[in-house]
Write a protein that holds these residues in place. Structure first.
Motif, PDB file in Angstrom:
ATOM      1  N   GLY A  42      47.913  54.885  38.831  1.00 56.95           N
ATOM      2  CA  GLY A  42      47.525  53.839  39.777  1.00 56.95           C
ATOM      3  C   GLY A  42      46.974  52.631  39.068  1.00 56.95           C
ATOM      4  O   GLY A  42      47.632  51.598  38.963  1.00 56.95           O
ATOM      5  N   SER A  43      45.757  52.745  38.552  1.00 58.52           N
ATOM      6  CA  SER A  43      45.148  51.653  37.795  1.00 58.52           C
ATOM      7  C   SER A  43      45.628  51.676  36.349  1.00 58.52           C
ATOM      8  O   SER A  43      46.267  52.633  35.899  1.00 58.52           O
ATOM      9  N   LEU A  44      45.309  50.618  35.611  1.00 64.48           N
ATOM     10  CA  LEU A  44      45.705  50.498  34.207  1.00 64.48           C
ATOM     11  C   LEU A  44      44.546  49.920  33.410  1.00 64.48           C
ATOM     12  O   LEU A  44      43.921  48.936  33.823  1.00 64.48           O
ATOM     13  N   TRP A  45      44.240  50.555  32.266  1.00 61.66           N
ATOM     14  CA  TRP A  45      43.236  50.062  31.328  1.00 61.66           C
ATOM     15  C   TRP A  45      43.929  49.666  30.031  1.00 61.66           C
ATOM     16  O   TRP A  45      44.825  50.380  29.555  1.00 61.66           O
ATOM     17  N   ILE A  46      43.517  48.550  29.447  1.00 63.35           N
ATOM     18  CA  ILE A  46      44.051  48.089  28.167  1.00 63.35           C
ATOM     19  C   ILE A  46      42.886  47.767  27.238  1.00 63.35           C
ATOM     20  O   ILE A  46      41.955  47.050  27.625  1.00 63.35           O
ATOM     21  N   THR A  47      42.925  48.289  26.020  1.00 68.06           N
ATOM     22  CA  THR A  47      41.927  47.924  25.012  1.00 68.06           C
ATOM     23  C   THR A  47      42.409  46.661  24.290  1.00 68.06           C
ATOM     24  O   THR A  47      43.347  46.709  23.501  1.00 68.06           O
ATOM     25  N   ASP A  48      41.773  45.555  24.590  1.00 74.72           N
ATOM     26  CA  ASP A  48      42.088  44.260  23.974  1.00 74.72           C
ATOM     27  C   ASP A  48      41.208  44.148  22.734  1.00 74.72           C
ATOM     28  O   ASP A  48      40.174  43.476  22.730  1.00 74.72           O
ATOM     29  N   THR A  49      41.651  44.815  21.657  1.00 75.34           N
ATOM     30  CA  THR A  49      40.795  45.063  20.501  1.00 75.34           C
ATOM     31  C   THR A  49      40.294  43.781  19.851  1.00 75.34           C
ATOM     32  O   THR A  49      39.099  43.631  19.581  1.00 75.34           O
TER      33      THR A  49
END
Length: 212
Positions: A6-13
């Protein structure tokens, strides 16, 4: 990236932050709905209370969240991911407090509560596993961490203080099924732990439970 569908997480390092999308984007250039690690979408300053160099993010079945904060040799933990949108981490794994950032806490040898260059973590049935990449090992933790969390088990090294990469640190012969060399990624599903053992160009599968 991490998603449960459903949701999405992204590590914008490089920007020292996490981006959350309430739904998976369906077109290019979609803006994120929330940011963790910075006060807003246009800031990128260092703050020890937030994810300084986040490399991976995982959300557990009960909504708990782990972030591998690689540059500070630690993992950050929230009991609910929604708390990360408004407050610093509730627990730090690998350091004694939020201000410290020493590799193995500046010790010559690792310990059950130290990390070097951790790149990933994942939740299991009864706790979580951290890929302690720089120490070429996995650390296993039980339950909801409190205080200064220490691992109860180690994979990839003979014991908690063993150092070295591959068989150099193992005792009792050349057991290639036991040692790890720079594990970068871990995932858990239906009792199986999958490990990207990067230094040996292979994927290892372990069957784990609450006792092993």
């Amino acid at each position: 990236m991490w998603s449960e569908g459903g949701s999405l997480w992204i590590t914008d390092t490089g920007n020292r932050r996490l981006l959350r999308y309430d739904t998976v984007p369906l077109h290019d250039g979609a803006p994120a709905d929330a940011v963790v690690g910075q006060p807003g979408f246009h800031e990128r300053d260092y703050d020890p209370d937030t994810a300084v160099w986040p490399y991976s993010v995982k959300v557990g079945p009960a909504g708990q969240m782990l972030v591998a904060d690689t540059q500070y040799h630690r993992c950050l933990y929230w009991r609910r991911w929604s708390r990360a949108l408004r407050m610093p981490a509730e627990r730090v794994i690998g350091q004694s407090d939020m201000l410290s950032n020493g590799a193995n806490r500046f010790r010559l040898r690792p310990a059950p509560e130290t990390l070097i260059w951790c790149y990933d973590a994942c939740f299991t049935d009864d706790g979580f596993v951290v890929a302690d990449t720089g120490n070429s090992r996995l650390l296993h933790f039980r339950g909801d961490p409190s205080g200064d969390p220490a691992a109860f088990a180690v994979t990839g090294q003979a014991d908690f203080e063993a150092v070295g990469e591959g068989s150099l640190s193992m005792k009792g012969g050349d057991d290639r099924t036991r040692h790890l060399y720079w594990p970068f990624s871990v995932s858990f599903h239906n009792g199986l732990l999958a490990v990207a053992d990067t230094g040996k160009s292979r994927i290892l599968l372990y069957r784990i439970n609450q006792d092993t």
